[in-house]
Design a protein around this motif. Structure first.
Motif, PDB file in Angstrom:
ATOM      1  N   PHE A   1       0.788  -1.228   0.000  1.00  0.00           N
ATOM      2  CA  PHE A   1       0.000   0.000   0.000  1.00  0.00           C
ATOM      3  C   PHE A   1       0.825   1.286   0.000  1.00  0.00           C
ATOM      4  O   PHE A   1       0.479   2.218  -0.737  1.00  0.00           O
ATOM      5  CB  PHE A   1      -0.993  -0.001   1.170  1.00  0.00           C
TER       6      PHE A   1
ATOM      7  N   TRP B   1       0.200   4.455  -2.365  1.00  0.00           N
ATOM      8  CA  TRP B   1      -0.053   5.771  -1.782  1.00  0.00           C
ATOM      9  C   TRP B   1       0.909   6.822  -2.345  1.00  0.00           C
ATOM     10  O   TRP B   1       0.534   7.958  -2.608  1.00  0.00           O
ATOM     11  CB  TRP B   1       0.077   5.664  -0.263  1.00  0.00           C
ATOM     12  N   MET B   2       2.151   6.406  -2.523  1.00  0.00           N
ATOM     13  CA  MET B   2       3.164   7.292  -3.069  1.00  0.00           C
ATOM     14  C   MET B   2       2.803   7.702  -4.497  1.00  0.00           C
ATOM     15  O   MET B   2       2.785   8.884  -4.844  1.00  0.00           O
ATOM     16  CB  MET B   2       4.501   6.528  -3.047  1.00  0.00           C
TER      17      MET B   2
ATOM     18  N   ILE C   1      -4.099  17.227  -1.683  1.00  0.00           N
ATOM     19  CA  ILE C   1      -3.207  16.434  -0.835  1.00  0.00           C
ATOM     20  C   ILE C   1      -3.270  16.909   0.610  1.00  0.00           C
ATOM     21  O   ILE C   1      -3.029  16.129   1.538  1.00  0.00           O
ATOM     22  CB  ILE C   1      -1.750  16.438  -1.389  1.00  0.00           C
TER      23      ILE C   1
ATOM     24  N   PHE D   1      -8.333  16.599   4.515  1.00  0.00           N
ATOM     25  CA  PHE D   1      -8.539  15.510   5.476  1.00  0.00           C
ATOM     26  C   PHE D   1     -10.027  15.260   5.642  1.00  0.00           C
ATOM     27  O   PHE D   1     -10.782  16.211   5.818  1.00  0.00           O
ATOM     28  CB  PHE D   1      -7.916  15.861   6.830  1.00  0.00           C
ATOM     29  N   PRO D   2     -10.492  14.019   5.614  1.00  0.00           N
ATOM     30  CA  PRO D   2      -9.734  12.786   5.335  1.00  0.00           C
ATOM     31  C   PRO D   2      -9.207  12.729   3.902  1.00  0.00           C
ATOM     32  O   PRO D   2      -9.845  13.267   3.007  1.00  0.00           O
ATOM     33  CB  PRO D   2     -10.770  11.696   5.580  1.00  0.00           C
ATOM     34  N   PRO D   3      -8.063  12.069   3.704  1.00  0.00           N
ATOM     35  CA  PRO D   3      -7.470  12.003   2.364  1.00  0.00           C
ATOM     36  C   PRO D   3      -8.315  11.180   1.390  1.00  0.00           C
ATOM     37  O   PRO D   3      -9.108  10.339   1.822  1.00  0.00           O
ATOM     38  CB  PRO D   3      -6.120  11.322   2.612  1.00  0.00           C
TER      39      PRO D   3
ATOM     40  N   PHE E   1      -8.677   8.405  -1.621  1.00  0.00           N
ATOM     41  CA  PHE E   1      -7.942   7.209  -2.035  1.00  0.00           C
ATOM     42  C   PHE E   1      -7.798   7.118  -3.551  1.00  0.00           C
ATOM     43  O   PHE E   1      -7.135   6.248  -4.071  1.00  0.00           O
ATOM     44  CB  PHE E   1      -8.602   5.956  -1.470  1.00  0.00           C
TER      45      PHE E   1
ATOM     46  N   ALA F   1       8.165   8.693   1.470  1.00  0.00           N
ATOM     47  CA  ALA F   1       6.742   8.354   1.368  1.00  0.00           C
ATOM     48  C   ALA F   1       6.151   8.104   2.745  1.00  0.00           C
ATOM     49  O   ALA F   1       5.033   8.537   3.054  1.00  0.00           O
ATOM     50  CB  ALA F   1       6.565   7.128   0.478  1.00  0.00           C
TER      51      ALA F   1
ATOM     52  N   TRP G   1       5.247  11.154   4.717  1.00  0.00           N
ATOM     53  CA  TRP G   1       3.949  11.715   4.338  1.00  0.00           C
ATOM     54  C   TRP G   1       2.819  10.950   5.037  1.00  0.00           C
ATOM     55  O   TRP G   1       1.843  11.545   5.496  1.00  0.00           O
ATOM     56  CB  TRP G   1       3.794  11.693   2.819  1.00  0.00           C
ATOM     57  N   ILE G   2       2.986   9.624   5.125  1.00  0.00           N
ATOM     58  CA  ILE G   2       1.964   8.815   5.818  1.00  0.00           C
ATOM     59  C   ILE G   2       1.892   9.209   7.293  1.00  0.00           C
ATOM     60  O   ILE G   2       0.817   9.241   7.889  1.00  0.00           O
ATOM     61  CB  ILE G   2       2.281   7.305   5.651  1.00  0.00           C
TER      62      ILE G   2
ATOM     63  N   GLU H   1      -1.274  16.011  10.581  1.00  0.00           N
ATOM     64  CA  GLU H   1      -2.582  16.620  10.313  1.00  0.00           C
ATOM     65  C   GLU H   1      -3.425  15.798   9.335  1.00  0.00           C
ATOM     66  O   GLU H   1      -4.586  15.506   9.586  1.00  0.00           O
ATOM     67  CB  GLU H   1      -2.392  18.024   9.708  1.00  0.00           C
ATOM     68  N   VAL H   2      -2.813  15.450   8.200  1.00  0.00           N
ATOM     69  CA  VAL H   2      -3.617  14.825   7.143  1.00  0.00           C
ATOM     70  C   VAL H   2      -3.083  13.440   6.761  1.00  0.00           C
ATOM     71  O   VAL H   2      -3.506  12.869   5.763  1.00  0.00           O
ATOM     72  CB  VAL H   2      -3.627  15.721   5.879  1.00  0.00           C
TER      73      VAL H   2
ATOM     74  N   LEU I   1      -2.064   9.405   6.558  1.00  0.00           N
ATOM     75  CA  LEU I   1      -2.820   8.165   6.535  1.00  0.00           C
ATOM     76  C   LEU I   1      -2.800   7.460   7.895  1.00  0.00           C
ATOM     77  O   LEU I   1      -3.806   6.889   8.328  1.00  0.00           O
ATOM     78  CB  LEU I   1      -2.186   7.261   5.477  1.00  0.00           C
TER      79      LEU I   1
ATOM     80  N   LEU J   1      -5.333   8.870  10.120  1.00  0.00           N
ATOM     81  CA  LEU J   1      -6.674   8.539   9.621  1.00  0.00           C
ATOM     82  C   LEU J   1      -7.074   7.141  10.100  1.00  0.00           C
ATOM     83  O   LEU J   1      -8.172   6.914  10.607  1.00  0.00           O
ATOM     84  CB  LEU J   1      -6.696   8.588   8.089  1.00  0.00           C
TER      85      LEU J   1
ATOM     86  N   TRP K   1       8.764  -2.795   8.130  1.00  0.00           N
ATOM     87  CA  TRP K   1       8.105  -2.914   6.813  1.00  0.00           C
ATOM     88  C   TRP K   1       9.125  -3.349   5.768  1.00  0.00           C
ATOM     89  O   TRP K   1       8.833  -4.163   4.895  1.00  0.00           O
ATOM     90  CB  TRP K   1       7.479  -1.566   6.459  1.00  0.00           C
TER      91      TRP K   1
END
Lengths: 271, 291
Positions: free
Chosen positions: A16, A20-21, A32, A35-37, A39, B122, B125-126, B130-131, B133, B136, B165
């Motif tokens: 994933f 996502w990248m 980008i 929020f929420p992001p 998909f 990457a 960013w996850i 604030e935003v 993944l 979330l 990972w």
């Protein structure tokens, strides 16, 4: 069935971050930071990828890394096979010492000696040059291991037969043994190539000239400077994606060979 | 006699192409760094001042050093143990001839092939507070958001997640090979004797794959001592030193503070840890590992 589902979830979860990248690289800056992001991007902004590609000399970085990695592979093929041949099919006094030296080399992290190696390179006037980068990486204890492991499987009688026919050690090595263990060389080259293409710490220390930068260091400076530390996230993620792409493609085509490295390295500890 | 001498020198000739670079870039530096650890030098001044054990005594009274030692230990335990357990668990899941296991293997192994710098970007960013993944998903589970890389309590966890990972799929492949080589008649015999899966796992599988576990724990420990890329990209040792391992401290004192002596003494400590661990594992391996 439960096993199957569990594995599917874990495997997709592992992949994933790649998805996502790639997908985030297409988003607009507004999207980008939402929020929420999302998909799936509302609009695919291909220009992010184009912009990122031109914002820093990525083509050059990728070529630099590929070239350096290939040169290192070439050197390692030669010196690993000669060393492995001596250790497995020749008799000499220092054999035991050399074997244990290489075993110990496997245990001591090379990163710990980066500082003195840096000073050595600077003494040799090889800082900020590919020569320095290639020469300092031209031997790998791991590669010697791998090839030695393969050469041990070759029967000694074959070597003796070659000698009776009057062939020199060089000839025996290149025309008899090497062709027999081609697959081990393929494993060695692939593993070395991947490792060197991804190499970051050492190249970053010794090459300061931006034109000489390898891809990881180039990407990192784009992340810090060009990308203004996280303000241009779509472009940064796009750049990360095309840095990774060549390796994922290489992996897809050669995974059988790469996985073989496990078979060979796992045998190392039994000797 | 002459023939013997010729044989000897020919062998030396074969080893030289590897031996010379090894001496220049590995064995030489190894000796050099021990010498440097007894000096005070800043890369610039013409003389290296000999200070004896000063660097070491400074190190041993420096709380930053102990903190880094602790981070190194936590990073080591937090990466080696879950990688081994996770890798074995995945291999066990995959072992019973599952359909399309090839695809699973490819997906699970792929992180290991990719450049750590790129994937760490990457992941940053996850982990965006604030935003991102990560927060979330925590929200889905009803957990309040975490500062991840900006929070001294969580930054190491975040770095460990990326490290795991990258390496669990790699460890899994080692275990898949080991499990494939298990003697099936032994496992069948145990089944006939009424052993359940857990018994078989504990008293047959686990001992028989111990060489793999042993090998992985050594390699992973050395890898954990060398971890640099993900720390450099994601946290640079921060916040508040919470992800500064010994290797990172070594790098910072050498190439950011230009304190060659202190940096060298840290490197010597890292090397000593490796030597110690290899010694211990060598002894343990002789006793505990079944070949």
């Amino acid at each position: 069935m439960i096993r199957y589902l569990l594995l599917a979830v874990i495997a997709l979860g592992t992949a994933f971050p790649f998805y996502w990248m790639v997908i985030s690289g297409f988003k607009t800056n507004d999207e980008i930071w939402q929020f929420p992001p999302t998909f799936w991007p509302e609009t695919f902004l291909w220009s992010n990828y184009v912009d990122a590609w031109h914002a820093a000399p990525f083509a050059r970085y990728i070529l630099n890394s590929t070239g350096v990695a290939l040169a290192i592979c070439l050197f390692q093929i030669v010196n690993s096979s000669m060393m492995a041949y001596a250790l497995t099919h020749m008799k000499f006094r220092l054999k035991g010492v050399l074997t244990s030296l290489i075993l110990v080399g496997y245990m001591i992290p090379s990163t710990a000696v980066y500082l003195p190696s840096y000073l050595v390179l600077s003494e040799l006037n090889l800082l900020d040059s590919y020569t320095g980068l290639i020469v300092s990486n031209c031997v790998s204890v791991f590669s010697i291991f791998l090839i030695r492991q393969a050469f041990m499987q070759v029967s000694h009688e074959l070597v003796e037969a070659g000698q009776l026919d009057g062939a020199s050690h060089f000839r025996i090595l290149w025309t008899i043994i090497t062709p027999l263990v081609r697959s081990s060389f393929a494993v060695m080259v692939l593993i070395t190539f991947i490792e060197q293409y991804n190499n970051y710490f050492w190249p970053m220390l010794i090459t300061k000239d931006p034109d000489l930068q390898l891809v990881s260091a180039g990407l990192r400076s784009f992340f810090v400077e060009g990308g203004a530390y996280g303000l241009a996230w779509p472009q940064i993620l796009a750049a990360s994606a095309f840095t990774i792409a060549p390796l994922l493609i290489l992996f897809l085509f050669t995974q059988k060979t790469i996985m073989q490295s496990v078979n060979i390295t796992a045998g190392v500890n039994k000797n | 006699m002459r023939l013997k001498l010729w044989r000897e020198s020919e062998a030396v000739l074969f080893t030289l192409p590897a031996l010379i670079p090894l001496l220049i870039f590995w064995l030489g530096p190894l000796g050099y760094i021990v010498y440097l650890s007894f000096t005070d030098w800043d890369f610039m001044s013409p003389d290296k001042l000999f200070v004896g054990l000063d660097n070491y005594s400074y190190l041993l009274t420096n709380s930053e050093f102990y903190r880094s030692l602790k981070v190194t230990l936590l990073f080591g335990l937090g990466s080696v143990i879950p990688t081994i357990v996770g890798g074995l668990a995945l291999a066990m899941l995959m072992n019973s001839r599952i359909k399309s296991s090839g695809i699973f293997r490819t997906l699970l192994f792929s992180p290991w092939v990719t450049p750590t710098v790129a994937v760490s970007i990457a992941w940053s960013w996850i982990f965006e507070p604030e935003v991102g993944l990560a927060n979330l998903m925590l929200g889905w589970a009803g957990v309040s958001p975490i500062g991840w890389l900006r929070d001294a309590d969580w930054a190491l966890v975040a770095v460990l997640i990326v490290t795991l990972w990258k390496s669990i799929g790699w460890a899994m492949v080692f275990y898949l090979v080991a499990l494939r080589n298990l003697p099936s008649d032994l496992l069948e015999a145990a089944s006939i004797d009424g052993a359940n899966s857990w018994d078989k796992f504990r008293s047959i599988t686990l001992p028989l794959i111990s060489p793999t576990t042993f090998f992985l724990s050594i390699i992973l420990t050395i890898q954990s001592l060398q971890a640099y890329d993900q720390i450099n990209v994601m946290t640079q040792g921060g916040p508040a030193g919470s992800t500064r391992t010994l290797l990172y401290m070594y790098y910072q004192s050498a190439f950011e503070s230009f304190n060659v002596g202190e940096a060298s003494s840290i490197a010597v400590v890292i090397i000593l840890i490796c030597v110690l661990l290899s010694g211990v594992s060598f002894l343990l391996g002789r006793r505990l590992v079944h070949y």
